[in-house]
Design a protein around this motif. Structure first.
Motif, PDB file in Angstrom:
ATOM      1  N   ALA A  78      56.821  82.528  17.823  1.00  0.00           N
ATOM      2  CA  ALA A  78      57.789  81.989  18.794  1.00  0.00           C
ATOM      3  C   ALA A  78      57.284  82.209  20.230  1.00  0.00           C
ATOM      4  O   ALA A  78      57.453  81.341  21.091  1.00  0.00           O
ATOM      5  N   LEU A  79      56.648  83.348  20.462  1.00  0.00           N
ATOM      6  CA  LEU A  79      56.107  83.628  21.798  1.00  0.00           C
ATOM      7  C   LEU A  79      54.959  82.663  22.108  1.00  0.00           C
ATOM      8  O   LEU A  79      54.804  82.193  23.236  1.00  0.00           O
ATOM      9  N   ALA A  80      54.174  82.344  21.075  1.00  0.00           N
ATOM     10  CA  ALA A  80      53.039  81.430  21.274  1.00  0.00           C
ATOM     11  C   ALA A  80      53.537  80.011  21.549  1.00  0.00           C
ATOM     12  O   ALA A  80      52.893  79.246  22.262  1.00  0.00           O
ATOM     13  N   VAL A  81      54.684  79.673  21.005  1.00  0.00           N
ATOM     14  CA  VAL A  81      55.240  78.329  21.232  1.00  0.00           C
ATOM     15  C   VAL A  81      55.870  78.236  22.630  1.00  0.00           C
ATOM     16  O   VAL A  81      55.970  77.159  23.204  1.00  0.00           O
ATOM     17  N   GLY A  82      56.277  79.382  23.188  1.00  0.00           N
ATOM     18  CA  GLY A  82      56.785  79.299  24.560  1.00  0.00           C
ATOM     19  C   GLY A  82      57.898  80.255  24.929  1.00  0.00           C
ATOM     20  O   GLY A  82      58.365  80.240  26.062  1.00  0.00           O
ATOM     21  N   PRO A 188      58.963  69.587  17.259  1.00  0.00           N
ATOM     22  CA  PRO A 188      58.392  70.808  17.830  1.00  0.00           C
ATOM     23  C   PRO A 188      56.882  70.713  18.072  1.00  0.00           C
ATOM     24  O   PRO A 188      56.183  70.047  17.313  1.00  0.00           O
ATOM     25  N   ARG A 189      56.437  71.372  19.119  1.00  0.00           N
ATOM     26  CA  ARG A 189      55.004  71.413  19.434  1.00  0.00           C
ATOM     27  C   ARG A 189      54.326  72.473  18.575  1.00  0.00           C
ATOM     28  O   ARG A 189      54.991  73.346  18.012  1.00  0.00           O
ATOM     29  N   TYR A 190      53.001  72.376  18.512  1.00  0.00           N
ATOM     30  CA  TYR A 190      52.233  73.420  17.826  1.00  0.00           C
ATOM     31  C   TYR A 190      51.814  74.458  18.857  1.00  0.00           C
ATOM     32  O   TYR A 190      51.645  74.139  20.034  1.00  0.00           O
ATOM     33  N   ALA A 191      51.618  75.678  18.387  1.00  0.00           N
ATOM     34  CA  ALA A 191      51.103  76.718  19.286  1.00  0.00           C
ATOM     35  C   ALA A 191      49.602  76.493  19.451  1.00  0.00           C
ATOM     36  O   ALA A 191      48.894  76.327  18.462  1.00  0.00           O
ATOM     37  N   ASN A 195      47.524  79.834  23.836  1.00  0.00           N
ATOM     38  CA  ASN A 195      48.888  80.372  23.882  1.00  0.00           C
ATOM     39  C   ASN A 195      49.111  81.447  22.819  1.00  0.00           C
ATOM     40  O   ASN A 195      49.900  82.368  23.023  1.00  0.00           O
ATOM     41  N   ILE A 196      48.407  81.323  21.685  1.00  0.00           N
ATOM     42  CA  ILE A 196      48.498  82.372  20.652  1.00  0.00           C
ATOM     43  C   ILE A 196      47.909  83.667  21.231  1.00  0.00           C
ATOM     44  O   ILE A 196      48.452  84.754  21.048  1.00  0.00           O
ATOM     45  N   LYS A 201      50.273  89.351  24.494  1.00  0.00           N
ATOM     46  CA  LYS A 201      50.582  90.231  25.638  1.00  0.00           C
ATOM     47  C   LYS A 201      52.050  90.137  26.061  1.00  0.00           C
ATOM     48  O   LYS A 201      52.497  90.870  26.935  1.00  0.00           O
ATOM     49  N   LYS A 202      52.799  89.194  25.482  1.00  0.00           N
ATOM     50  CA  LYS A 202      54.202  89.062  25.896  1.00  0.00           C
ATOM     51  C   LYS A 202      55.032  90.197  25.273  1.00  0.00           C
ATOM     52  O   LYS A 202      54.712  90.676  24.188  1.00  0.00           O
ATOM     53  N   PRO A 203      56.127  90.609  25.928  1.00  0.00           N
ATOM     54  CA  PRO A 203      56.908  91.739  25.417  1.00  0.00           C
ATOM     55  C   PRO A 203      57.660  91.437  24.121  1.00  0.00           C
ATOM     56  O   PRO A 203      58.270  90.371  23.999  1.00  0.00           O
TER      57      PRO A 203
END
Ligand code: AMP
Length: 254
Positions: A78-82, A188-191, A195-196, A201-203
């Motif tokens: 989910a973080l990689a998707v945005g 939906p877009r792909y990651a 972005n992966i 690094k996202k919290p």
């Protein structure tokens, strides 16, 4: 009202392409060594939240999941998707949650994270409970727009279009609200690979589900038994339409 903080519920489910098998206990399905992925309807809910942020209607997108440690992988997707950040309401390994317990955990997350909009899928393809959004809206006493096929947000004014028998229904809601995503809401877009990498690094915060007001002990709803559908018997080719009609009569179908 400023741009919305959006909370998106993402669930880890057995991949849609896997042939699901009943486990030896007869009351659950085999999950060991089986491919899991992000529930497809949650992907749609997440895509909508990211689009709202891209249009300036949302300020922040938080992906949340209720489940075991393994759901961290789903949250990374989910973080990689945005999604901007993620929170796992962690349940102990082997514990079973019913729809009420999941909705209570999500309500606990809502109280902590204070979003103005909750976006969920209309259904999870594993247990097909199909009521998490409705239960959550009832617990929070928030308005709900279920099976949304179009969403517009201007400040706290939400317009939701939903398919109903014989046409489209348009609802006006005021945030805070709960929406659930239908299949036609978006694609939906792909990651992407960069972005992966960035997603690592996202919290990602982990909170024990028990700290969110999820009652200890067995869920109120228990699955007593699961059965695989009967094996399909081989088809039969017939010479002509008259024989087909006769065969259908013989087996009481017409
Ligand atoms: P369900 O009501 O179980 O068919 O699921 C509908 C939607 O509720 C899913 O698409 C998710 O957005 C949300 N949801 C259900 N279970 C969970 C969970 N364990 N963690 C996060 N979201 C969930």
């Amino acid at each position: 009202m400023a741009a919305l903080r959006v909370l998106v519920g993402v669930k880890r489910v057995i991949d849609y392409a896997v042939r699901v098998r009943v486990a030896a206990d007869g009351g659950s399905v085999q999950t060991q060594g089986v491919k899991h992925s992000l529930n497809p309807f949650c992907e749609i809910a997440l895509e909508e939240a990211v689009r709202l942020r891209e249009r300036g209607a949302a300020a922040e997108v938080i992906a949340v999941s209720v489940g075991t440690k393994a759901s961290q992988e789903t949250l990374r997707t989910a973080l990689a998707v945005g999604a901007d950040r993620a929170v796992l309401a962690e349940t102990p390994e082997g514990s079973v949650l019913g729809p009420r317990e999941v909705a209570l955990a999500l309500a606990g997350l809502v109280r902590r994270l204070e979003p103005q909009l909750v976006l969920l899928g209309k259904q999870a393809i594993d247990d097909d409970c199909n009521q998490t959004g409705q239960l959550l809206a009832a617990i929070l006493d928030w308005p709900q727009g279920t099976f949304a096929s179009r969403v517009e947000a201007a400040g706290d004014a939400l317009t939701v279009e939903r398919e109903v028998d014989g046409g489209l229904e348009r609802l006006r809601l005021r945030a805070p609200a709960v929406l659930t995503a239908d299949l036609r809401l978006n694609e939906p877009r792909y990651a992407t690979l960069p972005n992966i990498m960035k997603a690592k690094k996202k919290p990602l915060e982990v909170i024990p589900a028990a700290d969110l007001g999820v009652p200890a002990g067995p869920p109120r709803l228990r699955i007593l038994r699961l059965e695989e559908p009967p094996a399909r018997t081989a088809g039969e080719k017939v010479e002509d339409a008259a024989t087909l009609v006769q065969r259908l009569r013989d087996c009481g179908r017409i």
